[in-house]
Scaffold this active site. Structure first.
Site, PDB file in Angstrom:
ATOM      1  N   ASN A   8      -6.409 -25.000  11.946  1.00  0.00           N
ATOM      2  CA  ASN A   8      -6.473 -23.622  12.438  1.00  0.00           C
ATOM      3  C   ASN A   8      -5.179 -23.356  13.194  1.00  0.00           C
ATOM      4  O   ASN A   8      -5.008 -23.833  14.312  1.00  0.00           O
ATOM      5  CB  ASN A   8      -7.703 -23.460  13.351  1.00  0.00           C
ATOM      6  CG  ASN A   8      -7.756 -22.079  13.993  1.00  0.00           C
ATOM      7  OD1 ASN A   8      -7.002 -21.174  13.616  1.00  0.00           O
ATOM      8  ND2 ASN A   8      -8.637 -21.909  14.974  1.00  0.00           N
ATOM      9  N   TRP A   9      -4.292 -22.608  12.561  1.00  0.00           N
ATOM     10  CA  TRP A   9      -2.965 -22.392  13.169  1.00  0.00           C
ATOM     11  C   TRP A   9      -2.983 -21.334  14.260  1.00  0.00           C
ATOM     12  O   TRP A   9      -1.965 -21.101  14.910  1.00  0.00           O
ATOM     13  CB  TRP A   9      -1.953 -22.018  12.066  1.00  0.00           C
ATOM     14  CG  TRP A   9      -1.715 -23.107  11.065  1.00  0.00           C
ATOM     15  CD1 TRP A   9      -2.165 -24.400  11.135  1.00  0.00           C
ATOM     16  CD2 TRP A   9      -0.980 -23.022   9.831  1.00  0.00           C
ATOM     17  NE1 TRP A   9      -1.753 -25.110  10.036  1.00  0.00           N
ATOM     18  CE2 TRP A   9      -1.025 -24.290   9.218  1.00  0.00           C
ATOM     19  CE3 TRP A   9      -0.297 -21.992   9.189  1.00  0.00           C
ATOM     20  CZ2 TRP A   9      -0.400 -24.555   7.988  1.00  0.00           C
ATOM     21  CZ3 TRP A   9       0.322 -22.254   7.973  1.00  0.00           C
ATOM     22  CH2 TRP A   9       0.269 -23.530   7.383  1.00  0.00           C
ATOM     23  N   LYS A  10      -4.096 -20.640  14.427  1.00  0.00           N
ATOM     24  CA  LYS A  10      -4.210 -19.585  15.449  1.00  0.00           C
ATOM     25  C   LYS A  10      -3.019 -18.617  15.316  1.00  0.00           C
ATOM     26  O   LYS A  10      -2.602 -18.345  14.190  1.00  0.00           O
ATOM     27  CB  LYS A  10      -4.334 -20.215  16.840  1.00  0.00           C
ATOM     28  CG  LYS A  10      -5.451 -21.276  16.878  1.00  0.00           C
ATOM     29  CD  LYS A  10      -5.795 -21.769  18.235  1.00  0.00           C
ATOM     30  CE  LYS A  10      -6.898 -22.813  18.123  1.00  0.00           C
ATOM     31  NZ  LYS A  10      -7.365 -23.294  19.416  1.00  0.00           N
ATOM     32  N   HIS A 102     -14.990 -18.191  16.157  1.00  0.00           N
ATOM     33  CA  HIS A 102     -14.237 -19.143  16.984  1.00  0.00           C
ATOM     34  C   HIS A 102     -14.410 -18.758  18.452  1.00  0.00           C
ATOM     35  O   HIS A 102     -14.493 -17.570  18.782  1.00  0.00           O
ATOM     36  CB  HIS A 102     -12.751 -19.119  16.592  1.00  0.00           C
ATOM     37  CG  HIS A 102     -11.984 -20.239  17.216  1.00  0.00           C
ATOM     38  ND1 HIS A 102     -11.547 -20.191  18.527  1.00  0.00           N
ATOM     39  CD2 HIS A 102     -11.611 -21.452  16.736  1.00  0.00           C
ATOM     40  CE1 HIS A 102     -10.932 -21.338  18.813  1.00  0.00           C
ATOM     41  NE2 HIS A 102     -10.958 -22.114  17.744  1.00  0.00           N
ATOM     42  N   GLU A 104     -12.421 -18.525  20.795  1.00  0.00           N
ATOM     43  CA  GLU A 104     -11.405 -17.594  21.320  1.00  0.00           C
ATOM     44  C   GLU A 104     -11.772 -16.153  20.956  1.00  0.00           C
ATOM     45  O   GLU A 104     -11.515 -15.221  21.722  1.00  0.00           O
ATOM     46  CB  GLU A 104     -10.018 -17.992  20.792  1.00  0.00           C
ATOM     47  CG  GLU A 104      -9.527 -19.248  21.515  1.00  0.00           C
ATOM     48  CD  GLU A 104      -8.610 -20.145  20.697  1.00  0.00           C
ATOM     49  OE1 GLU A 104      -8.090 -19.705  19.658  1.00  0.00           O
ATOM     50  OE2 GLU A 104      -8.421 -21.307  21.112  1.00  0.00           O
ATOM     51  N   GLU A 186     -17.241 -27.029  18.317  1.00  0.00           N
ATOM     52  CA  GLU A 186     -16.041 -27.068  19.147  1.00  0.00           C
ATOM     53  C   GLU A 186     -16.419 -26.793  20.599  1.00  0.00           C
ATOM     54  O   GLU A 186     -16.547 -25.617  21.001  1.00  0.00           O
ATOM     55  CB  GLU A 186     -15.034 -26.004  18.692  1.00  0.00           C
ATOM     56  CG  GLU A 186     -14.531 -26.178  17.285  1.00  0.00           C
ATOM     57  CD  GLU A 186     -13.160 -25.513  17.089  1.00  0.00           C
ATOM     58  OE1 GLU A 186     -12.219 -26.228  16.727  1.00  0.00           O
ATOM     59  OE2 GLU A 186     -13.034 -24.303  17.323  1.00  0.00           O
ATOM     60  N   GLY A 192      -7.640 -27.483  23.220  1.00  0.00           N
ATOM     61  CA  GLY A 192      -6.298 -27.375  23.795  1.00  0.00           C
ATOM     62  C   GLY A 192      -6.139 -28.028  25.156  1.00  0.00           C
ATOM     63  O   GLY A 192      -5.161 -27.782  25.862  1.00  0.00           O
ATOM     64  N   SER A 230      -9.002 -30.793  20.620  1.00  0.00           N
ATOM     65  CA  SER A 230      -8.042 -31.859  20.959  1.00  0.00           C
ATOM     66  C   SER A 230      -8.089 -33.053  20.001  1.00  0.00           C
ATOM     67  O   SER A 230      -7.933 -34.196  20.431  1.00  0.00           O
ATOM     68  CB  SER A 230      -8.240 -32.317  22.418  1.00  0.00           C
ATOM     69  OG  SER A 230      -7.987 -31.245  23.304  1.00  0.00           O
ATOM     70  N   GLY A 251      -6.393 -27.738  15.918  1.00  0.00           N
ATOM     71  CA  GLY A 251      -5.507 -26.662  16.368  1.00  0.00           C
ATOM     72  C   GLY A 251      -4.081 -27.167  16.503  1.00  0.00           C
ATOM     73  O   GLY A 251      -3.333 -27.269  15.532  1.00  0.00           O
ATOM     74  N   GLY A 252      -3.701 -27.532  17.720  1.00  0.00           N
ATOM     75  CA  GLY A 252      -2.311 -27.908  18.018  1.00  0.00           C
ATOM     76  C   GLY A 252      -1.718 -28.943  17.075  1.00  0.00           C
ATOM     77  O   GLY A 252      -0.577 -28.795  16.604  1.00  0.00           O
TER      78      GLY A 252
HETATM   79  P1  13P Z   1      -6.932 -27.919  19.564  1.00  0.00           P
HETATM   80  O1  13P Z   1      -6.954 -28.936  18.446  1.00  0.00           O
HETATM   81  O2  13P Z   1      -5.558 -27.417  19.864  1.00  0.00           O
HETATM   82  O3  13P Z   1      -7.692 -28.388  20.764  1.00  0.00           O
HETATM   83  O4  13P Z   1      -7.725 -26.611  19.004  1.00  0.00           O
HETATM   84  C1  13P Z   1      -8.984 -26.780  18.444  1.00  0.00           C
HETATM   85  C2  13P Z   1      -9.418 -25.504  17.846  1.00  0.00           C
HETATM   86  O5  13P Z   1      -9.685 -24.538  18.537  1.00  0.00           O
HETATM   87  C3  13P Z   1      -9.491 -25.425  16.376  1.00  0.00           C
HETATM   88  O6  13P Z   1     -10.178 -24.302  15.964  1.00  0.00           O
END
Ligand code: 13P
Length: 270
Positions: A8-10, A102, A104, A186, A192, A230, A251-252
């Protein structure tokens, strides 16, 4: 069951050229890798809406699948909804999946079950698969409310199935839920932050989610339940070792081809 490794590149990266470099690196790594990672675990990337098209051009003949991070709740197809993008438009572009709910989006756009239900139904009506995200906040975790939060968030799956059954025949519904539904657990406090629950904790939560889903429909015992929060190359193998963890939402660490591939490799040997 094949594992899912989804990036997920956000809202990253900031330019088309950086996106293209990321995809080129990813493709170079999948072809040079010793093991055929993309054949052994199902890889998927979810770029921003703006970057779906350039990414689709590059990955369309590969085994890497494409997801959007969101879809409008207002219509499945088209209409006077300024700024929105529909499931039909995404499907037409070659997108196969949508991340839905998600944390967010729940946090910044107050997305609730009523709205998420519309998004799920629109995706299903257009043949887009869904990755439904659930998970508790840190305060809810500290209060010991994880299971209660999950029960509330998963209730949308029950309504979704009921409504699907009124629109499609049983075989079509069975087909959809067997092949196009993924649940991503999640915990918000792990996203993050570098804080991760133990594999035993995630395993127990996934077992709980699976138990809940089965009550809605026996076929949901097979639904892939993936973990996000994470996930990094150095903890991926631990998560991959659990039978209850059918993949990861990253994510990251998905923003560097090498770390994403290392995570995929941990799941490819599963
Ligand atoms: P991180 O891997 O950066 O913690 O993000 C997880 C995430 O929100 C994937 O949707």
């Amino acid at each position: 069951m094949k594992s899912w490794v989804i990036g997920n590149w956000k809202l990253n990266p900031a330019t088309v050229s950086a996106v293209e470099t990321l995809v080129d690196d990813l493709l170079a790594q999948t072809t040079s890798s010793q093991t055929d990672v993309a054949a052994q675990c199902q890889m998927m990337v979810a770029p921003s809406l703006l970057h779906l098209s350039p990414v689709q051009q590059k990955i369309k003949d590969t085994q890497i699948q494409l997801a959007t991070q969101d879809v409008t709740a207002l219509t499945a197809v088209s209409g006077a909804y300024t700024g929105d993008v529909s499931a039909a438009q995404l499907k037409d572009l070659g997108v196969q999946w949508s991340i839905i709910g998600h944390s967010e989006r729940r946090q910044y756009y107050q997305e609730d079950n009523e709205l998420l239900l519309q998004k799920l139904l629109h995706c299903a009506s257009q043949g887009l698969g869904v990755i439904l995200c659930v998970g508790e906040s840190e305060a809810e975790f500290d209060a010991g409310d994880t299971e209660q939060v999950l029960v509330e968030q998963l209730a949308v799956v029950k309504t979704f199935l009921q409504q699907l059954l009124s629109q499609l025949n049983t075989e079509e519904v069975d087909n959809y839920i067997s092949n196009q539904l993924i649940i991503a657990y999640e915990p918000v406090w792990a996203i993050g932050t570098g804080k991760v629950p133990s594999v035993d904790e995630v395993t127990a939560v996934h077992g709980f989610i699976r138990q809940q889903l089965q009550v809605f429909n026996a076929k949901l015992v097979q639904t892939p339940i993936i973990y996000g929060g994470s996930v990094k190359p150095d903890n991926a193998a631990n998560f991959a070792a659990s039978e209850q963890i059918n993949g990861v939402l990253v994510g990251g660490a998905a923003l560097q081809a090498q770390s994403f591939m290392e995570i995929a490799q941990a799941f490819a040997v599963k």
